[in-house]
Write an enzyme that holds these catalytic residues in place. Structure first.
Site, mmCIF file in Angstrom:
data_model
loop_
_atom_site.group_PDB
_atom_site.id
_atom_site.type_symbol
_atom_site.label_atom_id
_atom_site.label_comp_id
_atom_site.label_asym_id
_atom_site.label_seq_id
_atom_site.Cartn_x
_atom_site.Cartn_y
_atom_site.Cartn_z
ATOM 1 C CB SER A 90 0.086 4.591 10.464
ATOM 2 O OG SER A 90 -0.270 3.267 10.161
ATOM 3 N NE ARG A 91 5.206 9.263 6.574
ATOM 4 C CZ ARG A 91 5.671 8.228 5.873
ATOM 5 N NH1 ARG A 91 5.847 7.047 6.433
ATOM 6 N NH2 ARG A 91 5.997 8.361 4.610
ATOM 7 C CG LEU A 92 0.485 6.746 14.140
ATOM 8 C CD1 LEU A 92 -0.581 5.777 14.619
ATOM 9 C CD2 LEU A 92 0.064 8.190 14.451
#
Ligand SMILES: Cc1cc2nc3c(=O)[nH]c(=O)nc-3n(C[C@H](O)[C@H](O)[C@H](O)COP(=O)(O)O)c2cc1C
Length: 217
Positions: free
Chosen positions: A194-196
């Protein structure tokens, strides 16, 4: 063409590798670098020693290219090239450089910022002598980054130098050698869902110690 643009806009690789936890990373970024490099070698990451070197010339124009990392020791990273090349001229104007490794199969990148200085001549000489004959001849035949009229001109120069230096090793050319980049900043990036993503940075302090902190992805 439109189709290619759509593909580029819509491609979404989610990253799902293990977490990068600042508590598990060594206090010293060089040790972390060595751990990651070992893993890249063990996992047979293609071209694991290829890195982007970015320079900024005296007009503040940045320029990037890939080179091979050939040596490293305590915060110093070495690559070799022609001292008359564009990158060498940029470094002579401004010795601040950035290095970047991107290891796709591990979903990792390492960013390094530092100061470049010429490697000691004995080190460059000894690495030059370890290169294959053809690469040694190329160091004479190619005035790296200069305009040439044709490929045949380059091949002709290669033949001329092969005749001039028929035996191995070829004498060391002083216009060729290493740049030692001494790091004062490292960032270790691990792709996460999640692009984290995880980003852990290290900054060298005036007293030579390192501070370590997490950056938002
Ligand atoms: C995988 C790869 C490795 C390379 N390794 C080197 C290298 O170790 N030294 C070098 O001078 N150029 C290397 N090159 C070529 C450079 O990317 C670049 O074309 C060349 O150094 C000239 O750059 P400059 O005009 O900015 O000086 C490599 C290119 C690739 C794609």
């Amino acid at each position: 063409m439109e189709d290619i643009k759509k593909i580029i806009q819509n491609i979404r690789n989610d990253f799902n590798n293990e977490e990068l936890n600042e508590l598990h990373l060594p206090e010293n970024p060089f040790d972390a670098f060595v751990e990651w490099m070992k893993e890249a070698i063990q996992k047979q990451v293609p071209e694991y020693n290829a890195m982007v070197v970015s320079t900024v010339n005296q007009n503040l124009q940045p320029s990037s290219r890939i080179v091979y990392l050939r040596d490293y020791e305590k915060d110093t990273f070495t690559f070799y090239c022609n001292y008359l090349s564009k990158k060498s001229r940029d470094i002579q104007d401004n010795n601040k450089v950035a290095l970047l490794f991107y290891w796709i199969p591990l979903q990792r990148q390492i960013r390094i910022e530092g100061i470049a200085k010429k490697s000691p001549i004995e080190k460059s000489k000894s690495y030059f002598e370890s290169r294959p004959y053809e690469n040694q001849i190329s160091a004479y035949a190619s005035v790296q980054s200069q305009k040439i009229a044709s490929r045949s001109e380059l091949l002709k120069k290669f033949e001329e130098y092969a005749q001039k230096f028929p035996t191995y090793p070829v004498p060391y050319p002083e216009h060729w050698g290493g740049w030692d980049v001494e790091a004062h900043y490292y960032e270790f990036w691990q792709g996460r869902p999640s692009r984290l993503h995880d980003r852990i940075a290290y900054e060298k302090q005036k007293d030579g110690s390192w501070t370590k902190y997490r950056l938002s992805p």
